[in-house]
Design a protein around this motif. Structure first.
Motif, PDB file in Angstrom:
ATOM      1  N   VAL A   1       0.843  -1.177   0.000  1.00 17.90           N
ATOM      2  CA  VAL A   1       0.000   0.000   0.000  1.00 17.90           C
ATOM      3  C   VAL A   1       0.882   1.231   0.000  1.00 17.90           C
ATOM      4  N   TYR A 111      -8.328   5.153   5.707  1.00 15.45           N
ATOM      5  CA  TYR A 111      -8.426   5.200   4.251  1.00 15.45           C
ATOM      6  C   TYR A 111      -8.695   6.620   3.784  1.00 15.45           C
ATOM      7  N   ASP A 136      -6.894  -5.694  -2.900  1.00 12.21           N
ATOM      8  CA  ASP A 136      -5.471  -5.394  -2.826  1.00 12.21           C
ATOM      9  C   ASP A 136      -4.856  -5.728  -4.184  1.00 12.21           C
ATOM     10  N   GLU A 142      -1.553  -1.497 -10.085  1.00 11.84           N
ATOM     11  CA  GLU A 142      -2.405  -0.492  -9.460  1.00 11.84           C
ATOM     12  C   GLU A 142      -3.062   0.433 -10.478  1.00 11.84           C
ATOM     13  N   ASP A 146      -6.951   0.934 -10.948  1.00 14.16           N
ATOM     14  CA  ASP A 146      -7.571   2.252 -10.823  1.00 14.16           C
ATOM     15  C   ASP A 146      -8.441   2.571 -12.032  1.00 14.16           C
ATOM     16  N   ARG A 168     -14.327   5.015  -3.756  1.00 16.03           N
ATOM     17  CA  ARG A 168     -13.158   4.133  -3.691  1.00 16.03           C
ATOM     18  C   ARG A 168     -12.139   4.801  -2.793  1.00 16.03           C
ATOM     19  N   ARG A 170      -8.283   4.346  -0.549  1.00 21.11           N
ATOM     20  CA  ARG A 170      -6.962   3.706  -0.521  1.00 21.11           C
ATOM     21  C   ARG A 170      -6.457   3.723   0.923  1.00 21.11           C
TER      22      ARG A 170
END
Length: 176
Positions: A1, A111, A136, A142, A146, A168, A170
């Motif tokens: 992350v 988040y 994940d 990524e 996205d 959404r 992260r």
């Protein structure tokens, strides 16, 4: 992350469970604790959810609390690594939590929202169910994830007549 130097707003999600025979004692503690947390600057609102699925005979995560936080300063108070920096009411809450029986703290995560509609109004103006999907993406994928989420997933969710908001988020690693 990915670590993010964002100032907010954030969602703080906490999953936990309580044995049915100890649930009332937990609820009494929780109803005081949530009011103490919401007295802290930058904590805007909170909602609590109970899962509609599962056998409720553990191990099963039945509860979710969702807080909206304006900025990082809130974490320096509520989640201060040095408990002496926390307000007295929150220190007492932790002490009281530690003597509760049959309660399991499971997960806490912070988040940042990266796209979608603001969730506060729909969650606060009606008693609506929440569908929480955690994912994940594989490292290096990524950007593809996205793009798919922005172009396919969120628009598809918003076409569903039962969905009133979709966003959404992260995970932010450097807060907790």
């Amino acid at each position: 992350v990915k670590e993010v130097a964002m100032d907010g707003p954030f969602l703080h999600l906490i999953n936990y469970d309580a044995d049915l025979e100890h649930e009332h004692a937990f609820d009494v503690w929780y109803n005081t604790h949530i009011l103490n947390v919401l007295k802290c600057p930058a904590y805007q609102w909170s909602s609590r959810y109970v899962s509609l699925e599962g056998n409720f005979k553990g191990p099963y995560i039945r509860n979710l609390t969702m807080y909206r936080i304006n900025d990082r300063s809130a974490f320096e108070v509520v989640l201060a690594k040095d408990e002496r920096a926390r307000p007295p009411a929150l220190k007492k809450d932790i002490d009281d939590f530690n003597v509760l029986q049959g309660v399991r703290y499971v997960y806490s995560g912070v988040y940042e929202q990266v796209e979608g509609s603001h969730l506060g109004k729909p969650l606060l103006t009606a008693n609506l169910p929440v569908l929480l999907i955690l994912s994940d993406p594989k490292p290096g994928k990524e950007a593809e994830w996205d793009r798919w989420s922005q172009e396919v997933e969120l628009p598809a969710l918003m076409r569903d007549p039962w969905v009133v908001a979709a966003g959404r988020f992260r995970a932010v690693d450097d807060i907790i």
